[in-house]
Design a protein around this motif. Structure first.
Motif, PDB file in Angstrom:
ATOM      1  N   LYS A 197      38.668  31.617  -2.612  1.00  0.00           N
ATOM      2  CA  LYS A 197      39.234  29.641  -2.187  1.00  0.00           C
ATOM      3  C   LYS A 197      37.774  29.503  -1.619  1.00  0.00           C
ATOM      4  N   ASP A 198      37.238  29.637  -2.123  1.00  0.00           N
ATOM      5  CA  ASP A 198      35.431  29.051  -1.694  1.00  0.00           C
ATOM      6  C   ASP A 198      34.959  29.155  -2.512  1.00  0.00           C
ATOM      7  N   TYR A 199      35.380  27.138  -2.891  1.00  0.00           N
ATOM      8  CA  TYR A 199      34.832  26.418  -4.033  1.00  0.00           C
ATOM      9  C   TYR A 199      33.657  25.945  -3.768  1.00  0.00           C
ATOM     10  N   SER A 200      32.664  26.188  -2.236  1.00  0.00           N
ATOM     11  CA  SER A 200      32.063  24.867  -2.245  1.00  0.00           C
ATOM     12  C   SER A 200      30.100  25.583  -3.355  1.00  0.00           C
ATOM     13  N   VAL A 201      30.472  26.353  -4.013  1.00  0.00           N
ATOM     14  CA  VAL A 201      29.336  27.900  -4.524  1.00  0.00           C
ATOM     15  C   VAL A 201      29.361  26.721  -5.635  1.00  0.00           C
ATOM     16  N   ARG A 202      27.421  26.527  -6.548  1.00  0.00           N
ATOM     17  CA  ARG A 202      27.910  25.597  -7.229  1.00  0.00           C
ATOM     18  C   ARG A 202      26.565  26.812  -7.936  1.00  0.00           C
ATOM     19  N   LEU A 203      26.554  26.436  -9.802  1.00  0.00           N
ATOM     20  CA  LEU A 203      25.881  27.124 -10.112  1.00  0.00           C
ATOM     21  C   LEU A 203      24.491  26.303 -10.956  1.00  0.00           C
ATOM     22  N   PRO A 204      22.934  26.966 -10.690  1.00  0.00           N
ATOM     23  CA  PRO A 204      22.267  26.000 -11.139  1.00  0.00           C
ATOM     24  C   PRO A 204      22.605  26.249 -12.660  1.00  0.00           C
ATOM     25  N   ALA A 205      21.752  25.254 -13.593  1.00  0.00           N
ATOM     26  CA  ALA A 205      21.525  25.466 -14.458  1.00  0.00           C
ATOM     27  C   ALA A 205      20.185  27.127 -15.251  1.00  0.00           C
ATOM     28  N   MET A 206      20.998  27.610 -16.740  1.00  0.00           N
ATOM     29  CA  MET A 206      20.566  28.126 -16.662  1.00  0.00           C
ATOM     30  C   MET A 206      19.719  28.394 -18.510  1.00  0.00           C
ATOM     31  N   ARG A 207      19.186  28.818 -18.956  1.00  0.00           N
ATOM     32  CA  ARG A 207      18.279  28.359 -19.704  1.00  0.00           C
ATOM     33  C   ARG A 207      18.939  28.646 -21.159  1.00  0.00           C
ATOM     34  N   ASP A 212      24.647  29.012 -20.282  1.00  0.00           N
ATOM     35  CA  ASP A 212      24.542  27.619 -19.424  1.00  0.00           C
ATOM     36  C   ASP A 212      26.664  26.669 -19.393  1.00  0.00           C
ATOM     37  N   LEU A 213      26.631  27.458 -20.692  1.00  0.00           N
ATOM     38  CA  LEU A 213      28.072  26.358 -20.986  1.00  0.00           C
ATOM     39  C   LEU A 213      29.136  26.658 -20.191  1.00  0.00           C
ATOM     40  N   ILE A 214      29.026  28.450 -20.012  1.00  0.00           N
ATOM     41  CA  ILE A 214      29.499  29.234 -19.049  1.00  0.00           C
ATOM     42  C   ILE A 214      30.177  28.686 -17.321  1.00  0.00           C
ATOM     43  N   ARG A 215      28.446  28.114 -17.219  1.00  0.00           N
ATOM     44  CA  ARG A 215      27.620  27.692 -15.443  1.00  0.00           C
ATOM     45  C   ARG A 215      29.138  26.446 -15.986  1.00  0.00           C
ATOM     46  N   GLY A 216      28.471  25.334 -16.824  1.00  0.00           N
ATOM     47  CA  GLY A 216      28.803  23.936 -17.081  1.00  0.00           C
ATOM     48  C   GLY A 216      30.673  24.640 -16.607  1.00  0.00           C
ATOM     49  N   LEU A 221      35.204  23.717 -13.218  1.00  0.00           N
ATOM     50  CA  LEU A 221      36.137  23.820 -12.808  1.00  0.00           C
ATOM     51  C   LEU A 221      36.839  24.330 -10.985  1.00  0.00           C
ATOM     52  N   ALA A 222      35.278  25.097 -10.473  1.00  0.00           N
ATOM     53  CA  ALA A 222      35.338  24.933  -9.175  1.00  0.00           C
ATOM     54  C   ALA A 222      35.128  23.096  -8.259  1.00  0.00           C
ATOM     55  N   GLY A 223      35.170  21.881  -9.059  1.00  0.00           N
ATOM     56  CA  GLY A 223      34.776  20.712  -8.607  1.00  0.00           C
ATOM     57  C   GLY A 223      36.248  20.274  -8.598  1.00  0.00           C
ATOM     58  N   ALA A 224      37.046  20.974  -9.797  1.00  0.00           N
ATOM     59  CA  ALA A 224      38.352  20.302  -9.718  1.00  0.00           C
ATOM     60  C   ALA A 224      39.369  21.402  -8.978  1.00  0.00           C
ATOM     61  N   LEU A 225      38.767  22.448  -8.242  1.00  0.00           N
ATOM     62  CA  LEU A 225      40.226  23.445  -7.431  1.00  0.00           C
ATOM     63  C   LEU A 225      39.531  23.004  -6.099  1.00  0.00           C
ATOM     64  N   ALA A 226      38.395  22.448  -6.019  1.00  0.00           N
ATOM     65  CA  ALA A 226      38.406  22.023  -4.503  1.00  0.00           C
ATOM     66  C   ALA A 226      38.802  20.400  -3.711  1.00  0.00           C
ATOM     67  N   GLU A 227      39.022  19.725  -4.854  1.00  0.00           N
ATOM     68  CA  GLU A 227      39.626  17.851  -4.773  1.00  0.00           C
ATOM     69  C   GLU A 227      41.095  18.483  -4.412  1.00  0.00           C
ATOM     70  N   HIS A 228      41.894  19.403  -6.009  1.00  0.00           N
ATOM     71  CA  HIS A 228      42.681  19.831  -5.335  1.00  0.00           C
ATOM     72  C   HIS A 228      43.095  20.617  -4.623  1.00  0.00           C
ATOM     73  N   GLN A 229      42.145  21.473  -4.301  1.00  0.00           N
ATOM     74  CA  GLN A 229      42.514  22.130  -2.527  1.00  0.00           C
ATOM     75  C   GLN A 229      42.720  20.612  -1.106  1.00  0.00           C
ATOM     76  N   ALA A 230      41.739  19.909  -1.274  1.00  0.00           N
ATOM     77  CA  ALA A 230      41.608  19.016  -0.341  1.00  0.00           C
ATOM     78  C   ALA A 230      42.906  18.260  -0.227  1.00  0.00           C
ATOM     79  N   GLU A 231      42.905  17.881  -1.522  1.00  0.00           N
ATOM     80  CA  GLU A 231      44.920  16.749  -1.627  1.00  0.00           C
ATOM     81  C   GLU A 231      46.165  18.294  -1.224  1.00  0.00           C
ATOM     82  N   ARG A 232      45.816  19.245  -1.575  1.00  0.00           N
ATOM     83  CA  ARG A 232      46.603  19.853  -0.369  1.00  0.00           C
ATOM     84  C   ARG A 232      46.353  20.024   0.725  1.00  0.00           C
ATOM     85  N   ARG A 233      44.900  19.511   1.475  1.00  0.00           N
ATOM     86  CA  ARG A 233      45.168  20.105   2.857  1.00  0.00           C
ATOM     87  C   ARG A 233      45.707  18.370   3.368  1.00  0.00           C
ATOM     88  N   ALA A 234      45.050  17.735   2.686  1.00  0.00           N
ATOM     89  CA  ALA A 234      45.928  15.877   3.178  1.00  0.00           C
ATOM     90  C   ALA A 234      47.711  15.658   3.370  1.00  0.00           C
TER      91      ALA A 234
END
Length: 477
Positions: A197-207, A212-216, A221-234
């Motif tokens: 439940k640590d959604y702060s990690v972001r992957l860099p661009a891959m050649r 790179d599609l998986i990374r994106g 997904l991490a951004g959406a989960l982080a936003e959802h978690q922030a909404e749940r906490r609020a």
């Protein structure tokens, strides 16, 4: 670049490199073979003049020519040819020694038996007549065994070259594939963080395009989960705030309604006790009624303390955390029959908690003390709250009681622990439950339970949190 193009380009490059290396090795071997052939031709060119010179040579010169012929024959430079020279009496004058052989299997490999039928020994013989009448019989023998040995050596060398080429190519391809899929480890590490439940990690661009599609997708997904978690906490914080407001309203209603009615009932019971001195039975009933009223009033007062922090100000604002906890500890110490030793230490320094986090830490401590008093059978409880070097607050309540044997089962059946877990999560912290560490040092026992959590400090709020909607001037019970 796609994965197929990346692997194909690397494979082609590695193949060309390996082929160039193999070509250089083949050229070097060819140069060696040409050099050996040249040495053989040179030796043969030296042999023929020596044989021709025997016709006109004097006896002394013949000895020199024979010695030279022996040296040429023994040198092996003629490769597969061997000279045999005899005089007229059949005495051998020049003959090369045959190489030592351990067994026939080494000289005649079974894999070359199909060649041996066409490799019968070939001999070229002629006579040389000297001027003095001496006749020499010379013969050049072709040795097929040496030719087979050379063929075997060539085949073994080619096989070794192919094997080396295959090993190098396979090793290079393996290195290329590992290099191409190396970013997968970063992807797996990021997924591990997301599982925690640590959604702060972001992957860099891959050649690699596929990676790179998986990374994106993972970053999205991490951004959406982080936003959802922030909404749940609020939402969780809003629910807790609404719960505190409801508790404050219930506390006011109990104080305003039950408090006044119970005070009037106790006054009436006291009046009945004074006026029923002539009726002992009636006086006993009046005394019992007064006692019941006193007990109900004590229970209401205790319930009010549970619903509202002891240090809440008349205007509804919260006092400092240290003041709240001191009042809470004093309330528990004043309980009848209480023998548990309570130790509270708050060291926040200049840290500004904010009213929301202050109330959360108070409620966590209140629930923890309630669990200890009801279930732990402890003799000592330590409360520690201190600011951390990373700009947060560490909260810990530890006792020397019987502890919790099955934490997962306790979380399932205990609403108090689940509520504490929810409060901690709403403020970006994790409630840790484990055996006691320092509390047992006081009593000499290594048992107990330890509850702890580390909270980040909140951002400065625009307006202070008001505990409930109680009008100013109303006195708490």
């Amino acid at each position: 670049m796609t994965m197929s193009r990346y692997l194909a380009s690397r494979a082609i490059g590695l193949s060309v490199t390996c082929l160039c290396c193999a070509l250089l090795a083949a050229l070097w071997l060819a140069r060696q073979a040409v050099s050996e052939e040249r040495s053989g031709v040179a030796a043969l060119a030296q042999l023929m003049p020596r044989l021709s010179a025997l016709q006109s040579a004097t006896p002394a010169e013949r000895a020199a020519h024979l010695a030279a012929l022996r040296a040429i024959n023994e040198s092996g430079q003629m490769r597969h040819l061997r000279l045999r020279l005899e005089d007229g009496a059949g005495r051998v004058l020049v003959d090369a020694p045959q190489p030592a052989r351990r067994n026939d299997a080494e000289d005649q490999d079974r894999s070359f038996t199909f060649l041996q039928a066409d490799m019968a020994a070939v001999e070229s013989a002629w006579e040389i007549a000297a001027r003095d009448g001496t006749v020499y019989r010379a013969a050049l023998h072709w040795d097929p065994a040496s030719e087979l040995r050379e063929a075997r050596a060539d085949v073994a060398g080619n096989l070794a070259m192919l094997a080396l080429y295959g090993v190098l190519l396979l090793g290079c391809l393996l290195w290329t594939v590992r290099r191409a899929f190396a970013p997968l480890q970063h992807i797996l590490d990021a997924i591990g963080h997301y599982e925690q439940k640590d959604y702060s990690v972001r992957l860099p661009a891959m050649r690699i395009r596929e990676l790179d599609l998986i990374r994106g997708a993972l970053n999205h997904l991490a951004g959406a989960l982080a936003e959802h978690q922030a909404e749940r906490r609020a939402l969780s914080r809003k629910l807790l705030e609404a719960q505190e407001c409801e508790r404050a309203r219930l506390a006011r209603e109990l104080h305003d309604e039950f408090g006044q009615v119970l005070t009037a009932m106790r006054a009436d019971a006291t009046y009945l006790v004074r006026k029923s001195t002539h009726a002992p039975m009636l006086q006993i009933v009046a005394n019992d009624l007064a006692g019941h009223c006193a007990r109900i009033q004590d229970e209401v007062r205790h319930l009010l303390h549970r619903l509202r922090p002891h240090g809440a100000r008349p205007d509804g604002r919260l006092a400092s955390l240290e003041r709240l906890l001191q009042d809470l500890v004093r309330c528990w110490r004043e309980q009848p029959g209480q023998s548990v030793r309570l130790d509270c230490e708050v060291d926040l320094g200049d840290a500004a908690l904010g009213p929301d986090l202050t109330l959360t830490l108070y409620r966590l401590t209140q629930e923890a003390l309630t669990n200890v008093m009801r279930h732990a059978g402890a003799r000592y409880v330590a409360i520690r709250i201190a600011a951390t070097a990373r700009g947060g607050v560490h909260w810990c309540v530890e006792d020397d009681g019987r502890g919790i044997s099955d934490i997962a089962a306790a979380l399932q059946r205990s609403h108090g622990l689940r509520g504490m877990q929810e409060r901690a999560w709403a403020h970006c912290a994790t409630l840790c439950i484990g055996p006691g560490q320092g509390a047992g040092e006081v009593t000499g026992e290594a048992v107990g339970c330890r509850l702890s959590a580390s909270f980040p400090l909140p951002a400065p709020a625009a307006a202070p949190l008001i505990y409930g909607s109680q009008p100013a001037g109303r006195q708490p019970a």
